[in-house]
Design a protein around this motif. Structure first.
Motif, mmCIF file in Angstrom:
data_model
loop_
_atom_site.group_PDB
_atom_site.id
_atom_site.type_symbol
_atom_site.label_atom_id
_atom_site.label_comp_id
_atom_site.label_asym_id
_atom_site.label_seq_id
_atom_site.Cartn_x
_atom_site.Cartn_y
_atom_site.Cartn_z
ATOM 1 N N SER A 109 0.925 -1.090 0.035
ATOM 2 C CA SER A 109 -0.051 -0.098 0.075
ATOM 3 C C SER A 109 0.917 1.125 -0.129
ATOM 4 O O SER A 109 0.655 2.121 -0.742
ATOM 5 N N PHE A 110 2.028 1.273 0.811
ATOM 6 C CA PHE A 110 3.033 2.447 0.744
ATOM 7 C C PHE A 110 3.579 2.531 -0.318
ATOM 8 O O PHE A 110 3.646 3.710 -1.107
ATOM 9 N N SER A 111 4.144 1.619 -1.056
ATOM 10 C CA SER A 111 4.991 1.537 -2.213
ATOM 11 C C SER A 111 3.817 2.169 -3.359
ATOM 12 O O SER A 111 4.361 2.950 -4.181
ATOM 13 N N GLU A 112 2.658 1.638 -3.297
ATOM 14 C CA GLU A 112 1.691 1.995 -4.414
ATOM 15 C C GLU A 112 1.433 3.589 -4.302
ATOM 16 O O GLU A 112 1.472 4.192 -5.499
ATOM 17 N N GLU A 113 1.064 3.944 -3.135
ATOM 18 C CA GLU A 113 0.637 5.195 -2.864
ATOM 19 C C GLU A 113 1.771 6.400 -3.160
ATOM 20 O O GLU A 113 1.437 7.302 -3.542
ATOM 21 N N LEU A 114 2.885 5.857 -2.817
ATOM 22 C CA LEU A 114 4.267 7.008 -3.111
ATOM 23 C C LEU A 114 4.985 6.555 -4.404
ATOM 24 O O LEU A 114 5.881 7.320 -4.840
ATOM 25 N N GLY A 115 4.606 5.398 -5.159
ATOM 26 C CA GLY A 115 4.988 5.059 -6.119
ATOM 27 C C GLY A 115 6.705 4.796 -6.076
ATOM 28 O O GLY A 115 7.595 5.142 -6.783
ATOM 29 N N VAL A 116 6.923 4.051 -4.875
ATOM 30 C CA VAL A 116 8.147 3.513 -4.553
ATOM 31 C C VAL A 116 8.411 1.899 -4.712
ATOM 32 O O VAL A 116 7.415 1.349 -3.923
ATOM 33 N N ALA A 117 8.926 1.444 -5.197
ATOM 34 C CA ALA A 117 9.094 -0.048 -5.557
ATOM 35 C C ALA A 117 9.403 -0.533 -4.211
ATOM 36 O O ALA A 117 10.122 0.085 -3.353
ATOM 37 N N PRO A 118 8.832 -1.634 -3.461
ATOM 38 C CA PRO A 118 9.019 -2.316 -2.407
ATOM 39 C C PRO A 118 10.871 -2.743 -2.109
ATOM 40 O O PRO A 118 11.136 -2.381 -1.082
ATOM 41 N N GLU A 119 11.060 -2.669 -3.137
ATOM 42 C CA GLU A 119 12.768 -3.254 -3.186
ATOM 43 C C GLU A 119 13.435 -2.152 -2.671
ATOM 44 O O GLU A 119 14.561 -2.317 -2.162
ATOM 45 N N ILE A 120 12.965 -0.715 -3.296
ATOM 46 C CA ILE A 120 13.590 0.436 -2.889
ATOM 47 C C ILE A 120 13.327 0.686 -1.379
ATOM 48 O O ILE A 120 14.436 1.311 -0.506
ATOM 49 N N VAL A 121 12.492 0.419 -0.684
ATOM 50 C CA VAL A 121 12.153 0.486 0.595
ATOM 51 C C VAL A 121 13.121 -0.396 1.460
ATOM 52 O O VAL A 121 13.785 -0.022 2.375
ATOM 53 N N ALA A 122 13.451 -1.603 0.793
ATOM 54 C CA ALA A 122 14.164 -2.567 1.564
ATOM 55 C C ALA A 122 15.690 -2.146 1.675
ATOM 56 O O ALA A 122 16.670 -2.051 2.610
ATOM 57 N N GLN A 123 16.089 -1.651 0.277
ATOM 58 C CA GLN A 123 17.418 -1.122 0.104
ATOM 59 C C GLN A 123 17.535 0.000 0.967
ATOM 60 O O GLN A 123 18.635 0.169 1.617
ATOM 61 N N SER A 124 16.618 0.976 1.184
ATOM 62 C CA SER A 124 16.719 2.080 1.953
ATOM 63 C C SER A 124 16.883 1.683 3.481
ATOM 64 O O SER A 124 17.817 2.307 4.243
ATOM 65 N N ARG A 125 16.271 0.640 3.912
ATOM 66 C CA ARG A 125 16.260 0.188 5.221
ATOM 67 C C ARG A 125 17.630 -0.373 5.421
ATOM 68 O O ARG A 125 18.165 0.128 6.630
ATOM 69 N N HIS A 126 18.364 -0.979 4.660
ATOM 70 C CA HIS A 126 19.782 -1.400 4.959
ATOM 71 C C HIS A 126 20.995 -0.350 4.946
ATOM 72 O O HIS A 126 21.979 -0.354 5.124
ATOM 73 N N ARG A 127 20.478 1.089 4.466
ATOM 74 C CA ARG A 127 21.221 2.217 4.582
ATOM 75 C C ARG A 127 21.052 2.988 5.972
ATOM 76 O O ARG A 127 21.854 3.695 6.199
ATOM 77 N N LEU A 128 20.232 2.663 6.873
ATOM 78 C CA LEU A 128 19.832 3.155 8.196
ATOM 79 C C LEU A 128 20.626 2.396 9.171
ATOM 80 O O LEU A 128 20.834 0.906 8.958
ATOM 81 N N PRO A 129 20.963 2.747 10.364
ATOM 82 C CA PRO A 129 21.482 1.962 11.373
ATOM 83 C C PRO A 129 20.641 0.901 12.008
ATOM 84 O O PRO A 129 19.354 1.183 11.895
ATOM 85 N N GLY A 130 21.177 -0.186 12.243
ATOM 86 C CA GLY A 130 20.440 -1.355 13.144
ATOM 87 C C GLY A 130 19.647 -2.250 11.972
ATOM 88 O O GLY A 130 19.016 -3.258 12.503
#
Length: 94
Positions: free
Chosen positions: A68-89
């Protein structure tokens, strides 16, 4: 994502995710209940990199929410996962 596309800033994407969660009372209440945060605690920690990572973890843990988030913001789920790996923890990629 093509080779020329760049990843969004992970902090910005996580803040967008938090704003998206907060834009719907039911989503926000569920997030607060599952994380144990209070609204005051959320406001106090919202911009900390570890907290932003936790917001992305939350999205990534439930595929319907992530989609739902990905569709509404036009961001692929894979981008969310990749972004997560660029943050601490973030969990290590083995």
């Amino acid at each position: 994502m093509t080779a020329k596309q760049t990843l969004p800033d992970p902090h910005t994407l996580a803040l967008q995710a938090l704003a998206w969660l907060a834009s719907d009372e039911e989503r926000l209440v569920r997030f607060l209940n599952l994380t144990g945060l209070t609204p005051r605690g959320l406001r106090a920690t919202a911009t900390q990199p570890e907290s932003l990572g936790a917001v992305l973890d939350y999205l990534l843990a439930w595929e319907p929410l992530l989609n739902s988030f990905s569709e509404e913001l036009g961001v692929a789920p894979e981008i969310v996962a990749q972004s997560r790996h660029r943050l601490p923890g973030a969990p290590s990629l083995h």
